[in-house]
Structure formats: C-alpha cells, structure tokens
Design an enzyme around this catalytic site. Structure first.
Site, PDB file in Angstrom:
ATOM      1  N   GLU A 164      -6.169  -5.035  10.115  1.00 46.40           N
ATOM      2  CA  GLU A 164      -5.078  -3.620  10.416  1.00 46.40           C
ATOM      3  C   GLU A 164      -5.362  -2.974  11.651  1.00 46.40           C
ATOM      4  O   GLU A 164      -6.142  -2.146  11.710  1.00 46.40           O
ATOM      5  CB  GLU A 164      -4.922  -2.885   9.138  1.00 46.40           C
ATOM      6  CG  GLU A 164      -4.487  -3.331   8.065  1.00 46.40           C
ATOM      7  CD  GLU A 164      -3.926  -2.377   6.931  1.00 46.40           C
ATOM      8  OE1 GLU A 164      -2.989  -2.449   6.521  1.00 46.40           O
ATOM      9  OE2 GLU A 164      -4.510  -1.573   6.703  1.00 46.40           O
TER      10      GLU A 164
ATOM     11  N   ASN B 122       0.783  -1.178   0.079  1.00 46.69           N
ATOM     12  CA  ASN B 122       0.034  -0.041  -0.129  1.00 46.69           C
ATOM     13  C   ASN B 122       0.983   1.124  -0.210  1.00 46.69           C
ATOM     14  O   ASN B 122       1.363   1.564   1.014  1.00 46.69           O
ATOM     15  CB  ASN B 122      -0.911   0.023   1.076  1.00 46.69           C
ATOM     16  CG  ASN B 122      -2.017   1.220   1.271  1.00 46.69           C
ATOM     17  OD1 ASN B 122      -2.130   1.846   0.527  1.00 46.69           O
ATOM     18  ND2 ASN B 122      -2.578   1.421   2.509  1.00 46.69           N
TER      19      ASN B 122
ATOM     20  N   GLU C  62      -7.080   5.056   7.296  1.00 42.30           N
ATOM     21  CA  GLU C  62      -7.088   6.421   7.009  1.00 42.30           C
ATOM     22  C   GLU C  62      -8.085   7.190   6.461  1.00 42.30           C
ATOM     23  O   GLU C  62      -8.350   8.148   6.638  1.00 42.30           O
ATOM     24  CB  GLU C  62      -5.610   6.427   6.254  1.00 42.30           C
ATOM     25  CG  GLU C  62      -4.450   6.211   7.281  1.00 42.30           C
ATOM     26  CD  GLU C  62      -3.157   5.540   6.353  1.00 42.30           C
ATOM     27  OE1 GLU C  62      -3.105   5.792   5.328  1.00 42.30           O
ATOM     28  OE2 GLU C  62      -2.363   5.039   7.080  1.00 42.30           O
TER      29      GLU C  62
ATOM     30  N   SER D  34       2.766  -2.021  10.506  1.00 42.01           N
ATOM     31  CA  SER D  34       4.239  -2.054  10.780  1.00 42.01           C
ATOM     32  C   SER D  34       4.890  -3.561  10.371  1.00 42.01           C
ATOM     33  O   SER D  34       5.739  -3.901  11.111  1.00 42.01           O
ATOM     34  CB  SER D  34       4.520  -1.530  12.109  1.00 42.01           C
ATOM     35  OG  SER D  34       4.080  -0.273  12.255  1.00 42.01           O
TER      36      SER D  34
ATOM     37  N   GLY E 268       1.908   2.227  10.676  1.00 37.31           N
ATOM     38  CA  GLY E 268       2.842   3.474  10.596  1.00 37.31           C
ATOM     39  C   GLY E 268       3.417   3.835  11.838  1.00 37.31           C
ATOM     40  O   GLY E 268       4.274   4.794  12.040  1.00 37.31           O
TER      41      GLY E 268
HETATM   42  P1  PGA Z   1       2.309   0.371   7.769  1.00 37.12           P
HETATM   43  O1  PGA Z   1       1.190   0.420   6.904  1.00 37.12           O
HETATM   44  O2  PGA Z   1       2.865  -1.175   7.057  1.00 37.12           O
HETATM   45  O3  PGA Z   1       3.112   1.560   7.399  1.00 37.12           O
HETATM   46  O4  PGA Z   1       2.025   0.209   9.102  1.00 37.12           O
HETATM   47  C1  PGA Z   1      -0.031  -0.523   6.729  1.00 37.12           C
HETATM   48  C2  PGA Z   1      -1.214  -0.356   6.038  1.00 37.12           C
HETATM   49  O5  PGA Z   1      -1.600   1.041   6.515  1.00 37.12           O
HETATM   50  O6  PGA Z   1      -1.872  -0.566   5.154  1.00 37.12           O
END
Ligand code: PGA
Length: 249
Positions: free
Chosen positions: A166, A9, A96, A212, A172
């Site tokens: 998630e 992503n 998000e 993450s 993140g």
């Molecule tokens: P991340 O994001 O691996 O940077 O934590 C995952 C996502 O939002 O799909």
C-alpha cells in the site's frame, strides 16, 4: 495457483448496527453470485464476533492486535481474544498504525509471531511515503519493512502470511498507483522472497494492492501478473462498490 483475495479494511467506520447491515448486504450479494476470490472483512474489534457469525462467504480480520500475550495491558486486545471471536486474520503494520501509533518493524515481529502461533493468519502491510518514492528509496523501504518483520519466519509460517503493498501516498487520497507501478513493486516483493526462501514460497504468496482501489480501476490493477487482489479501504464501506471490486477479477 495463488489465492486471489479481496480484503476490506473498514478502519474506524460504522457502528455495530451499521456494520452488521453492511455485512448482511454483502453476504446476500455473495450468496447470489459465485466467485473464486477469498473475501475478508477487516472490521473493528467490537464487530468481529457479530460479523464472523453472519456468513461463511467471507472471513473476518482484526485490524491490529496487542504485542503482549495477556495480562495488565489496559485497553489492549490479544490474539487469543481475536481468535475466540471467529476471526481468521489480523491486518498488521498498516501505515496508519505506523504513522499514528509509532508502530515499528520490531513491534511488528512480536505481533506477527503471536498471530501465527495462535493460528491467526496475517495480512502484513508495507509501502513507501511519497517522499521516499520521489527520492528513489521505495524499493529499499519496502524491502526493510518485509525483511525486518517477516524474514525470521519459516517457509511454513510464510504460507500463512498475505502481503498488502500500500503506497502511503495512494491511501485515502483518490490517487492510485498505476497498474505498472503496482506490478513493478509486486514483482520486486516476490523477488525478495525468492532470494530468501527459493521459488516455491513466493509462488504461493498472495500479494494484494491497496490505495484508492475502486470499481473503476480495480480490473486494470488486478490484470497484472503479480497482483493477487486488493486491500480496500473506502470502497469496502459500500456493499455494491466492494462486490464490484470482488467481481473485477
Ligand atoms: P483506501 O484505503 O482504499 O481508502 O485508499 C486502503 C487501506 O488503507 O487499506
């Protein structure tokens, strides 16, 4: 056998030329190695057409779509437009988008239906906030996200959906869910599909972990029985990191 899937992503990162370079680099790596993992790149709308033309070693996904079919919706991108680029998937319900664009389960029903009727597969994201986990509501939240947006679908339609669990507190942040936490939620998600659809549908349903995930923790997370792959944000922006994650199965 459930399909193993690693989806990147990219979010709102990389201009077209940087994205093209990354996709080319990845294509080279994937061409020189062999894997039974399906690789998907979730790229910005502006990159779909280009990235889809680079390689048959990965499929391409949009990160959102309009809830409307077509017409006077300035700035929106329809499922038919996405399909016409060569994309095969759409990521829907990312936290998000829920947080910054007030996307709710009712909006997502429309988007899910449009994608499936236009032959785009759906990567449907669900996951709880830290406060919801701390108060013990995480199962209930994830259940309602899935029930309200997906449980009107037929078994055949569910076969064109991938779930991405998630936990929002892990996205993140550098904090990953433990493999035990991921397994517990993935098994729970599979169980609610069993309650609704019987045993065959959830046995074929790929459930990805996101939050993450990186080369150093991917193998441990993917070793769990109900974890069928990952939705990878930050670490998908680097071809080496991303390919290490692909090879972590
Ligand atoms: P991340 O994001 O691996 O940077 O934590 C995952 C996502 O939002 O799909």
């Amino acid at each position: 056998m459930r399909k193993k899937i690693i989806a990147g992503n990219w979010k709102m990162n990389k201009n077209l030329s940087e994205g093209t370079d990354l996709a080319n680099e990845l294509s080279e790596i994937l061409t020189s190695s062999s894997t039974d993992v399906e690789v998907i790149l979730g790229v910005p709308f502006t990159h779909l057409d280009k990235v889809a033309s680079i390689s048959d070693k990965f499929s391409v996904s949009a990160q959102n779509c309009s809830a409307q079919e077509s017409g006077a919706y300035t700035g929106e991108i329809s499922t038919k437009m996405i399909l016409s680029t060569g994309a095969k998937y759409v990521i829907l319900g990312h936290s998000e988008r829920r947080a910054y664009h007030q996307e709710n389960n009712a909006d997502l029903v429309k988007k899910v239906d449009l994608c499936l009727s236009d032959n785009l597969k759906v990567i449907y994201c669900c996951g709880e906030l830290l406060s919801e986990r701390d108060s013990g509501n995480h199962f209930e939240i994830v259940k309602s996200q899935i029930e309200e947006a997906l449980f009107h679908l037929s078994a055949e339609q569910i076969s064109r959906v991938v779930i991405a669990y998630e936990p929002v507190w892990a996205i993140g942040t550098g904090v990953t869910a433990s493999s035990a936490q991921a397994q517990e939620m993935h098994a729970y998600i599979r169980s609610i599909f069993t309650d609704k659809y019987g045993v065959d549908v959830p046995q074929a349903l790929s459930i990805l972990y996101g939050g993450s995930c990186k080369p150093s923790n991917a193998q441990e997370i993917f070793s769990k029985e109900d974890v069928d792959g990952g939705l990878i944000g930050g670490a998908s922006l680097n071809a080496n990191d991303f390919s290490q994650i692909i090879n972590a199965f």
